[in-house]
Design a protein around this motif. Structure first.
Motif, short mmCIF file in Angstrom:
data_model
loop_
_atom_site.label_atom_id
_atom_site.label_comp_id
_atom_site.label_asym_id
_atom_site.label_seq_id
_atom_site.Cartn_x
_atom_site.Cartn_y
_atom_site.Cartn_z
N UNK A 7 -19.92 -13.52 -22.08
CA UNK A 7 -20.56 -12.77 -21.01
C UNK A 7 -20.05 -13.31 -19.68
N UNK A 8 -19.47 -12.44 -18.88
CA UNK A 8 -19.00 -12.81 -17.55
C UNK A 8 -19.92 -12.16 -16.53
N UNK A 26 -29.00 -3.19 -16.72
CA UNK A 26 -30.07 -4.10 -16.31
C UNK A 26 -29.62 -5.04 -15.19
N UNK A 27 -28.37 -5.48 -15.25
CA UNK A 27 -27.85 -6.40 -14.23
C UNK A 27 -27.40 -5.65 -12.98
N UNK A 28 -26.85 -4.47 -13.16
CA UNK A 28 -26.46 -3.67 -11.99
C UNK A 28 -27.68 -3.28 -11.17
N UNK A 29 -28.81 -3.10 -11.83
CA UNK A 29 -30.04 -2.71 -11.13
C UNK A 29 -30.61 -3.88 -10.32
N UNK A 39 -33.14 -10.53 -7.20
CA UNK A 39 -34.45 -10.95 -7.67
C UNK A 39 -34.54 -10.78 -9.19
N UNK A 40 -34.82 -11.86 -9.89
CA UNK A 40 -34.97 -11.82 -11.34
C UNK A 40 -33.66 -11.76 -12.11
N UNK A 41 -32.54 -11.76 -11.42
CA UNK A 41 -31.24 -11.61 -12.07
C UNK A 41 -30.92 -12.72 -13.08
N UNK A 42 -31.15 -14.01 -12.76
CA UNK A 42 -30.82 -15.06 -13.74
C UNK A 42 -31.55 -14.88 -15.07
N UNK A 43 -32.84 -14.55 -15.04
CA UNK A 43 -33.59 -14.36 -16.28
C UNK A 43 -33.06 -13.17 -17.06
N UNK A 44 -32.73 -12.09 -16.37
CA UNK A 44 -32.19 -10.90 -17.05
C UNK A 44 -30.84 -11.23 -17.67
N UNK A 45 -30.01 -11.97 -16.95
CA UNK A 45 -28.69 -12.35 -17.47
C UNK A 45 -28.83 -13.20 -18.73
N UNK A 46 -29.74 -14.17 -18.72
CA UNK A 46 -29.97 -15.01 -19.90
C UNK A 46 -30.48 -14.17 -21.07
N UNK A 47 -31.35 -13.21 -20.78
CA UNK A 47 -31.87 -12.33 -21.82
C UNK A 47 -30.77 -11.46 -22.42
N UNK A 48 -29.92 -10.91 -21.59
CA UNK A 48 -28.80 -10.08 -22.06
C UNK A 48 -27.88 -10.92 -22.95
N UNK A 49 -27.58 -12.15 -22.53
CA UNK A 49 -26.72 -13.03 -23.33
C UNK A 49 -27.32 -13.29 -24.70
N UNK A 50 -28.64 -13.50 -24.75
CA UNK A 50 -29.31 -13.74 -26.03
C UNK A 50 -29.29 -12.53 -26.94
N UNK A 83 -30.90 -22.94 -17.79
CA UNK A 83 -32.03 -23.41 -18.61
C UNK A 83 -32.40 -22.40 -19.68
N UNK A 84 -32.30 -21.11 -19.37
CA UNK A 84 -32.75 -20.07 -20.31
C UNK A 84 -31.66 -19.54 -21.23
N UNK A 85 -30.43 -19.91 -21.01
CA UNK A 85 -29.33 -19.40 -21.84
C UNK A 85 -29.15 -20.32 -23.04
N UNK A 86 -29.25 -19.75 -24.25
CA UNK A 86 -29.17 -20.54 -25.47
C UNK A 86 -27.75 -21.03 -25.77
#
Length: 183
Positions: free
Chosen positions: A6-7, A55-58, A63-74, A140-143
């Motif tokens: 994921x880039x 989800x990331x383009x939005x 705001x909230x982008x890091x958590x969404x990015x970690x969720x997408x990666x998972x 922290x949230x990216x596995x």
């Protein structure tokens, strides 16, 4: 085995950071990210670019982008996440590269070291090393192994990055990622 990457190129940078009126060209991180995805795909990796994820383009406001990015990666089951963060260098004529990871002596640490070695040997950027940043939400949230690559570009490149320069940085990053994945 590393296959899925994921880039995250951050925000597209449609507004100039210098405060000029009107829309600016795509941000340097975005342009390097697109070139990096092409280089990694040519090398046989499956790549998910943040610009292709609704989800990331939005989250262009950040705001909230890091958590969404970690969720997408998972959900996508990424093998690693590489986030590009572009800044202006304090010295307008020369640049540097550094990296943030969650923990010392981890797979992410080794990935960051590999990428920084390639950037230092293949470009004019000098390595500023890897730093642990356990408080950073994305890390922290990216596995999977996650790296925030901080490129401090010379002022001209930060404002007017040429396609060949973006491709050059992307090629260095891709070589570093491939060296880490193969080792």
């Amino acid at each position: 085995m590393v296959r899925k990457i994921l880039v995250d190129a951050g925000l597209s940078g449609g507004i100039s950071c210098s405060g000029r009126a009107g829309r600016a060209a795509l941000a340097p991180g975005w342009r390097i990210g697109e070139a990096l995805c092409r280089a990694l795909e040519r090398a046989g990796y499956e790549v998910l670019f943040s610009g292709d994820v609704p989800e990331l383009r939005a989250r262009e406001d950040g705001v909230g982008r890091p958590a969404v990015c970690a969720s997408v990666a998972g959900r996508w089951r990424a093998d690693c996440v590489l986030r590009l963060c572009i800044r202006s260098s304090a010295d307008p004529g020369c640049g540097s590269a550094g990296a943030l990871v969650f923990r010392r002596q981890s797979a992410a640490w080794r990935l960051a070291e590999s990428v920084l070695r390639q950037l230092e040997s293949g470009s004019e950027l000098r390595s500023m090393g890897v730093r642990p940043a356990s408080g950073v939400l994305l890390l922290r949230r990216t596995a999977c192994p996650g790296v925030i690559l901080v490129l401090r570009l010379p002022h001209r490149q930060k404002e007017f990055l040429e396609p060949r320069e973006a491709a050059g940085y992307a090629a260095c990053i891709a070589r570093g990622l491939s060296a880490w994945a193969g080792g």
